[in-house]
Design a protein around this motif. Sequence first.
Motif, PDB file in Angstrom:
ATOM      1  N   ARG A 100       0.913  -1.098   0.017  1.00  0.00           N
ATOM      2  CA  ARG A 100       0.068   0.044   0.029  1.00  0.00           C
ATOM      3  C   ARG A 100       0.895   1.193   0.086  1.00  0.00           C
ATOM      4  O   ARG A 100       0.329   2.273  -0.239  1.00  0.00           O
ATOM      5  CB  ARG A 100      -0.978  -0.032   1.183  1.00  0.00           C
ATOM      6  N   LYS A 105       6.027   1.854  -4.432  1.00  0.00           N
ATOM      7  CA  LYS A 105       5.895   2.017  -5.666  1.00  0.00           C
ATOM      8  C   LYS A 105       7.001   2.876  -6.312  1.00  0.00           C
ATOM      9  O   LYS A 105       7.416   2.412  -7.629  1.00  0.00           O
ATOM     10  CB  LYS A 105       4.446   2.454  -6.013  1.00  0.00           C
ATOM     11  N   TYR A 167       2.023  -3.655  -7.676  1.00  0.00           N
ATOM     12  CA  TYR A 167       2.696  -2.301  -7.535  1.00  0.00           C
ATOM     13  C   TYR A 167       2.318  -1.503  -8.829  1.00  0.00           C
ATOM     14  O   TYR A 167       1.759  -0.289  -8.600  1.00  0.00           O
ATOM     15  CB  TYR A 167       4.434  -2.197  -7.332  1.00  0.00           C
ATOM     16  N   GLN A 170      -1.344  -0.670  -7.932  1.00  0.00           N
ATOM     17  CA  GLN A 170      -1.459   0.149  -6.452  1.00  0.00           C
ATOM     18  C   GLN A 170      -2.365   1.216  -6.448  1.00  0.00           C
ATOM     19  O   GLN A 170      -2.394   2.052  -7.122  1.00  0.00           O
ATOM     20  CB  GLN A 170      -0.312   0.524  -6.085  1.00  0.00           C
ATOM     21  N   TYR A 178      -6.969  -2.978  -1.497  1.00  0.00           N
ATOM     22  CA  TYR A 178      -6.352  -4.455  -1.237  1.00  0.00           C
ATOM     23  C   TYR A 178      -6.788  -5.266  -0.292  1.00  0.00           C
ATOM     24  O   TYR A 178      -6.492  -6.384  -0.192  1.00  0.00           O
ATOM     25  CB  TYR A 178      -4.894  -4.279  -1.399  1.00  0.00           C
TER      26      TYR A 178
END
Length: 258
Positions: A100, A105, A167, A170, A178
């Motif tokens: 998260r 990312k 990713y 995301q 998620y």
Amino acid sequence: MSEKNRDGKRTARERLAVEREKQKASDRRRRTLIVGAGVVCVLGLAAVIGVVAASAGKDKNSASGGPVVAPSGAQGKDSLAIPVGKEGAKSTLTVWEDFRCPACKGFETTYRPTVSELVAAGQLQVQYHLVTLIDGNLRGTGSRVAANAAACAQDAGKFPAYHDVLYDNQPAETDDAYAKSDKLIELAGKVDGLDTPAFRSCVDDGTHNSWVAKSNDAFRAGGFSGTPTVLLNGKNIYADQSMTPAKLKQLVQQAAAG
């Protein structure tokens, strides 16, 4: 105008000037207090969230009622690392990450091509440790559920590809998308051969939830300040402001040549 009137007006102006200065000082003090209170509230809220998150984690672990089940091929102390790359490579990149986490990312986007190249050349092994930091900071369960799904992908031999898909897709940091097993199973469809009954069952049952919790405990015990935490042969390179993909590649190739 008489001297008396002039003195009276001057005195009035002086009193007004004094009152204005007092008001300005009062305003400055009020702003300082407001800012100070804001900082205290943020820190206090963070502390409360940390306590609530810790309690929630304990409740969920006890509710799972099962043993800590490490994913297939996990390595290291307590089998908390998911390895990607050649065992025995001269360099090891240890990555503590949260699916998260926007900064995670960002690291992936910037470094993935270089890391993949070095892994493919047999010069680097990456050891991934999964963390639930954002669940604790913003509430929710998306970090944990996604980490469990990634561990399920490791069982199927599909961790690297699924890791990248998570990713690439995301959600916003404040969007706990998620947390939904259906979303994670849907994304598994982007990895050839991953969406199987075994994978779905693993995700839905939270097979590796206790393992994820143990990994997060290890992260906290390690004294790390945030995610991602990236160590090259034990040295924190994410904190190095001069680090670039080119510099990482140079360091790894030098180690391989040496």
